[in-house]
Design a protein around this motif. Structure first.
Motif, PDB file in Angstrom:
ATOM      1  N   PRO A   3     -19.076 113.995 103.058  1.00 31.93           N
ATOM      2  CA  PRO A   3     -19.640 112.668 103.334  1.00 31.93           C
ATOM      3  C   PRO A   3     -19.056 112.086 104.625  1.00 31.93           C
ATOM      4  CG  PRO A   3     -18.953 112.848 101.043  1.00 31.93           C
ATOM      5  CD  PRO A   3     -18.412 114.058 101.743  1.00 31.93           C
ATOM      6  N   PHE A   4     -19.827 111.272 105.295  1.00 34.48           N
ATOM      7  CA  PHE A   4     -19.357 110.596 106.504  1.00 34.48           C
ATOM      8  C   PHE A   4     -19.981 109.206 106.554  1.00 34.48           C
ATOM      9  CE2 PHE A   4     -23.184 112.921 107.603  1.00 34.48           C
ATOM     10  CZ  PHE A   4     -23.926 112.010 108.339  1.00 34.48           C
ATOM     11  N   LYS A   5     -19.461 108.383 107.472  1.00 37.04           N
ATOM     12  CA  LYS A   5     -19.867 106.978 107.527  1.00 37.04           C
ATOM     13  C   LYS A   5     -20.467 106.634 108.884  1.00 37.04           C
ATOM     14  CE  LYS A   5     -16.188 105.811 104.280  1.00 37.04           C
ATOM     15  NZ  LYS A   5     -14.870 105.149 104.105  1.00 37.04           N
ATOM     16  N   ILE A   6     -21.503 105.807 108.836  1.00 36.55           N
ATOM     17  CA  ILE A   6     -22.142 105.259 110.030  1.00 36.55           C
ATOM     18  C   ILE A   6     -21.969 103.745 109.995  1.00 36.55           C
ATOM     19  CG2 ILE A   6     -24.351 104.856 111.193  1.00 36.55           C
ATOM     20  CD1 ILE A   6     -25.268 107.586 110.142  1.00 36.55           C
ATOM     21  N   PHE A   7     -21.600 103.180 111.126  1.00 37.83           N
ATOM     22  CA  PHE A   7     -21.349 101.740 111.218  1.00 37.83           C
ATOM     23  C   PHE A   7     -22.315 101.119 112.217  1.00 37.83           C
ATOM     24  CE2 PHE A   7     -18.259  98.399 113.081  1.00 37.83           C
ATOM     25  CZ  PHE A   7     -18.770  97.406 112.255  1.00 37.83           C
ATOM     26  N   THR A   8     -22.977 100.049 111.792  1.00 37.94           N
ATOM     27  CA  THR A   8     -23.869  99.289 112.669  1.00 37.94           C
ATOM     28  C   THR A   8     -23.350  97.857 112.762  1.00 37.94           C
ATOM     29  OG1 THR A   8     -25.769 100.642 112.049  1.00 37.94           O
ATOM     30  CG2 THR A   8     -26.237  98.499 113.037  1.00 37.94           C
ATOM     31  N   PRO A   9     -22.712  97.494 113.882  1.00 40.23           N
ATOM     32  CA  PRO A   9     -22.128  96.149 113.990  1.00 40.23           C
ATOM     33  C   PRO A   9     -23.156  95.030 114.088  1.00 40.23           C
ATOM     34  CG  PRO A   9     -21.143  97.683 115.572  1.00 40.23           C
ATOM     35  CD  PRO A   9     -22.366  98.335 115.027  1.00 40.23           C
ATOM     36  N   MET A 220     -22.508  99.206 106.834  1.00 38.23           N
ATOM     37  CA  MET A 220     -22.020 100.581 106.889  1.00 38.23           C
ATOM     38  C   MET A 220     -22.804 101.422 105.895  1.00 38.23           C
ATOM     39  SD  MET A 220     -18.138 102.021 106.391  1.00 38.23           S
ATOM     40  CE  MET A 220     -18.119 101.713 104.615  1.00 38.23           C
ATOM     41  N   ALA A 221     -23.110 102.643 106.293  1.00 36.76           N
ATOM     42  CA  ALA A 221     -23.760 103.600 105.402  1.00 36.76           C
ATOM     43  C   ALA A 221     -22.824 104.774 105.176  1.00 36.76           C
ATOM     44  CB  ALA A 221     -25.077 104.085 105.997  1.00 36.76           C
ATOM     45  N   VAL A 222     -22.686 105.169 103.923  1.00 35.43           N
ATOM     46  CA  VAL A 222     -21.945 106.378 103.567  1.00 35.43           C
ATOM     47  C   VAL A 222     -22.981 107.447 103.253  1.00 35.43           C
ATOM     48  CG1 VAL A 222     -20.207 107.407 102.076  1.00 35.43           C
ATOM     49  CG2 VAL A 222     -20.109 104.955 102.602  1.00 35.43           C
ATOM     50  N   MET A 223     -22.954 108.530 104.024  1.00 39.84           N
ATOM     51  CA  MET A 223     -24.006 109.527 103.948  1.00 39.84           C
ATOM     52  C   MET A 223     -23.574 110.737 103.120  1.00 39.84           C
ATOM     53  SD  MET A 223     -26.190 107.848 105.613  1.00 39.84           S
ATOM     54  CE  MET A 223     -27.475 109.087 105.380  1.00 39.84           C
ATOM     55  N   TYR A 224     -24.432 111.101 102.174  1.00 42.43           N
ATOM     56  CA  TYR A 224     -24.294 112.329 101.402  1.00 42.43           C
ATOM     57  C   TYR A 224     -25.512 113.200 101.714  1.00 42.43           C
ATOM     58  CZ  TYR A 224     -21.127 109.190  98.931  1.00 42.43           C
ATOM     59  OH  TYR A 224     -20.145 108.283  98.628  1.00 42.43           O
ATOM     60  N   GLN A 225     -25.510 114.410 101.217  1.00 41.96           N
ATOM     61  CA  GLN A 225     -26.597 115.316 101.573  1.00 41.96           C
ATOM     62  C   GLN A 225     -27.943 114.829 101.061  1.00 41.96           C
ATOM     63  OE1 GLN A 225     -26.181 119.394 100.197  1.00 41.96           O
ATOM     64  NE2 GLN A 225     -27.184 120.133 102.051  1.00 41.96           N
ATOM     65  N   ASP A 226     -27.974 114.231  99.862  1.00 47.07           N
ATOM     66  CA  ASP A 226     -29.255 113.879  99.255  1.00 47.07           C
ATOM     67  C   ASP A 226     -29.399 112.392  98.944  1.00 47.07           C
ATOM     68  OD1 ASP A 226     -27.405 113.726  97.245  1.00 47.07           O
ATOM     69  OD2 ASP A 226     -28.600 114.824  95.764  1.00 47.07           O
ATOM     70  N   CYS A 227     -28.473 111.568  99.402  1.00 45.28           N
ATOM     71  CA  CYS A 227     -28.556 110.133  99.143  1.00 45.28           C
ATOM     72  C   CYS A 227     -27.624 109.406 100.100  1.00 45.28           C
ATOM     73  CB  CYS A 227     -28.202 109.808  97.688  1.00 45.28           C
ATOM     74  SG  CYS A 227     -26.495 110.196  97.238  1.00 45.28           S
ATOM     75  N   PHE A 228     -27.579 108.086  99.996  1.00 42.84           N
ATOM     76  CA  PHE A 228     -26.662 107.308 100.833  1.00 42.84           C
ATOM     77  C   PHE A 228     -26.304 106.013 100.129  1.00 42.84           C
ATOM     78  CE2 PHE A 228     -30.941 106.026 101.990  1.00 42.84           C
ATOM     79  CZ  PHE A 228     -30.876 104.653 102.154  1.00 42.84           C
ATOM     80  N   ASP A 229     -25.141 105.479 100.510  1.00 42.62           N
ATOM     81  CA  ASP A 229     -24.684 104.184 100.010  1.00 42.62           C
ATOM     82  C   ASP A 229     -24.720 103.172 101.144  1.00 42.62           C
ATOM     83  OD1 ASP A 229     -24.116 105.564  97.695  1.00 42.62           O
ATOM     84  OD2 ASP A 229     -21.944 105.621  98.038  1.00 42.62           O
ATOM     85  N   LEU A 230     -25.105 101.960 100.833  1.00 41.59           N
ATOM     86  CA  LEU A 230     -25.041 100.848 101.778  1.00 41.59           C
ATOM     87  C   LEU A 230     -23.892  99.942 101.371  1.00 41.59           C
ATOM     88  CD1 LEU A 230     -28.836 100.093 102.102  1.00 41.59           C
ATOM     89  CD2 LEU A 230     -27.371 101.079 103.865  1.00 41.59           C
ATOM     90  N   VAL A 231     -22.985  99.673 102.327  1.00 42.98           N
ATOM     91  CA  VAL A 231     -21.767  98.922 102.037  1.00 42.98           C
ATOM     92  C   VAL A 231     -21.633  97.788 103.053  1.00 42.98           C
ATOM     93  CG1 VAL A 231     -19.283  99.044 101.698  1.00 42.98           C
ATOM     94  CG2 VAL A 231     -20.700 101.079 101.266  1.00 42.98           C
TER      95      VAL A 231
END
Length: 598
Positions: A3-9, A220-231
């Motif tokens: 998993p990895f994270k993407i940040f959108t300020p 912030m989004a936490v990315m998994y192979q088949d889904c994602f979390d919004l934080v």
């Protein structure tokens, strides 16, 4: 994949963001990439026509300084789409120059990739003639002359050029006009995320924190192979399944099927799960369906003349009672002085009467009596001098002509400003908003590599930074109240009393979309079963016909209703009344809803 994270300020680069959120997210969450959208058609055709940027250079420098620092010291990638606002090739170069200047000042060195657009008009015209270009979002059919006469043309690139650019492992990627989610989709797919969640995440994250409650800036989004979390990155905000599902309404023709380059994202089976922290939501189940032919959306504008305006107010009740006939006389006298106003392709004069129908124009159903009116006189002509002359004549005529029952002879118009008329320069119109079949989604978008800045002390990877939250003495954002749920009457009520959100917005330059969202499934079902929101109601409340209504539907996953209308006037050009389309929702508020027991 890990998993990895993407940040959108922020939703758009240059609009600003909270520095505490930024540094806290960078230092505590350690995102792999900062990705932002940089543009939009929302401000109208002016930016594409003139090449001016959506924000000032100072605004871009303010936003970029912390980002470049963490890109240099923490090894976080920076991806920015639709540089400068319109995303022209010149705006890409301009934004790279801003980055180069800041990098030189701070002693950073970056490998930068740019993605531009090959504006091959001959091929575009050939495709128009071959029937490989199609109207989009209610735009009129495209003709070869529209391509020839366009001041500037850009195209919304898909994820593929971004993926190609990522293969060389740059520190920063700056692109021309992009489909807003494309950099998010590309980075995620490049890291191993499946296409379906990558698309869905991009559609949400490109707006920053708008899916949070209360509405925020960063996400912030936490990315998994088949889904994602919004934080949410603000401790006072949270995402809920409903707030995330409802975001697909925003600026869309319809909420269940979202088209883009190469395919359509289907959300009918998407699920939204509240996580145990009470603020994050996991999203899965959307489906990306490729189209038979890969298509990109073209955007182009044409210069149609020059504009001059004047502003004034009417307070005399005798004049206000006859305002329509009064302005008809002003128009007739101005046409006598400037006969070209009567010609089809000649100059044009429009009065926007505030307090009557200036905002909604032909859509306005209300007849309101008021004690004062404001008038915006707008003139379009083929030269600035001619526009100035017509506007001056019309203003003076408004000021001095007699009217029935007149007792005030000092002047009819209250003028708040000097100079009394204002020259606004060239006017543009969207003439190209169409999708074009292409064979290769990369070849239209050339990639260039360069090095900017001068390297001093640079770190590859995350560090325990000393210039972050503590180093800057920043404080967490102040607490914000969560919006309360409405106390909905059980008896007969209105949409204004029952709905959580009632809004209007552009869905591209040729459509306006109306959204109504509800707090609870009970409220949603009550309205749906009342049959109070239907095509006949919209036709009567907005004075439109069946052919003007593109979408009219309920969407249960978001507990909402959507109606999309053809724009009755072109967005952002001469005669515009509401460039962003944000004030067209008023007629919905008073629609009656039956009581629960009825």
């Amino acid at each position: 994949m890990e998993p990895f994270k993407i940040f959108t300020p922020a939703g758009i680069l240059g609009y600003g963001y909270d520095l505490w959120e930024f540094w806290h997210t960078v230092e505590e969450e350690k995102p792999a990439a900062i990705i932002l959208d940089g543009g939009s058609t929302d401000p109208g055709p002016y930016m594409l026509g003139t090449g001016k940027t959506i924000c000032s250079r100072a605004s871009y420098e303010r936003d970029l300084k912390p980002m470049l620092h963490v890109c240099s010291q923490y090894g976080i990638k920076l991806l920015v789409g639709s540089a400068g606002g319109a995303g022209t090739n010149a705006q890409v170069d301009w934004l790279v120059d801003v980055i180069a200047g800041l990098s030189k000042e701070k002693g950073y060195s970056f490998n930068v990739s740019t993605i531009k657009f090959n504006e091959d008009r001959d091929t575009m015209i050939a495709k128009v003639q071959a029937g490989e270009v199609y109207s989009c979002s209610s735009s009129p059919p495209l003709e070869a002359k529209d391509v020839q006469n366009a001041k500037s043309i850009v195209a919304q690139m898909g994820a593929e050029p971004w993926i190609k650019a990522l293969e060389s492992d740059p520190d920063i990627i700056i692109s021309g006009r992009s489909y807003d989610p494309s950099p998010f989709i590309a980075y995620s797919m490049y890291r191993g995320v499946q296409v379906d969640p990558a698309w869905h995440m991009g559609k949400i994250m490109e707006c920053g924190g708008l899916c949070a409650v209360p509405k925020g800036r960063s996400m912030m989004a936490v990315m998994y192979q088949d889904c994602f979390d919004l934080v949410p990155t603000n401790p006072n905000e949270r995402c809920t399944p409903l707030s995330v599902a409802a975001h697909t309404f925003y600026e869309k023709t319809r909420p269940d099927q979202l088209p883009g380059p190469g395919g359509v994202l289907h959300l009918e089976n998407a699920t939204y799960e509240q996580l145990s922290d009470g603020k994050s939501v996991r999203v899965r189940g959307s489906k990306f369906v490729p189209t038979p032919r890969y298509q990109i959306k073209l955007e182009g504008v044409q210069e149609i003349g020059f504009r001059t305006i004047f502003i004034g107010g009417f307070r005399d009740p005798i004049l206000i009672r006859q305002i329509d006939s009064f302005l008809d006389i002003v128009r007739s006298m101005t046409e006598e002085a400037f006969p070209a106003l009567n010609e089809q392709d000649g100059p044009k004069l429009v009065f926007h009467v505030y307090g009557k129908d200036a905002v909604m124009g032909p859509l306005e159903p209300a007849q309101v009596t008021t004690h004062e009116l404001g008038v915006l006189g707008e003139v379009l002509a083929q030269s600035q001098e001619e526009a100035d002359a017509i506007a001056a004549y019309a203003r003076v005529t408004c000021l001095h002509i007699p009217y029935d029952g007149q007792v005030a002879t000092g002047g009819n118009l209250a003028s708040p400003l000097t100079p009394l008329e204002t020259s606004l320069g060239p006017v543009y119109k969207f003439t190209i908003y169409h999708v074009m079949d292409i064979d290769d989604p990369v070849s239209w978008f050339p990639i260039e590599k360069l090095v900017v800045g001068s390297r001093k002390d640079q770190t590859n990877g995350h560090t325990n930074g000393t210039n972050g939250v503590n180093g800057h003495g920043l404080k967490p954002p102040a607490a914000r109240k969560q919006p309360p749920k409405k106390n909905v009457p059980a008896g007969p009520t209105t949409i204004a009393e029952l709905a959580k959100v009632v809004r209007s917005k552009n869905a591209g330059p040729f459509e306006i979309t109306l959204d109504i969202l509800f707090d609870t499934a009970e409220d949603f079902k009550r309205v749906r079963e009342s049959h109070a929101l239907n095509r006949e109601i919209i036709k009567s409340h907005y004075k439109v016909t069946d052919k003007d209504i593109i979408t009219c539907m309920f969407f249960e996953p978001a507990l909402g209703w959507k109606c999309t209308l053809k724009r009755p006037w072109p967005q952002g050009t001469f005669g515009e009344r509401d460039t962003f389309g944000t004030q067209q929702h008023g007629p919905l508020l008073d629609i009656g809803i039956k009581g629960v027991a009825e």
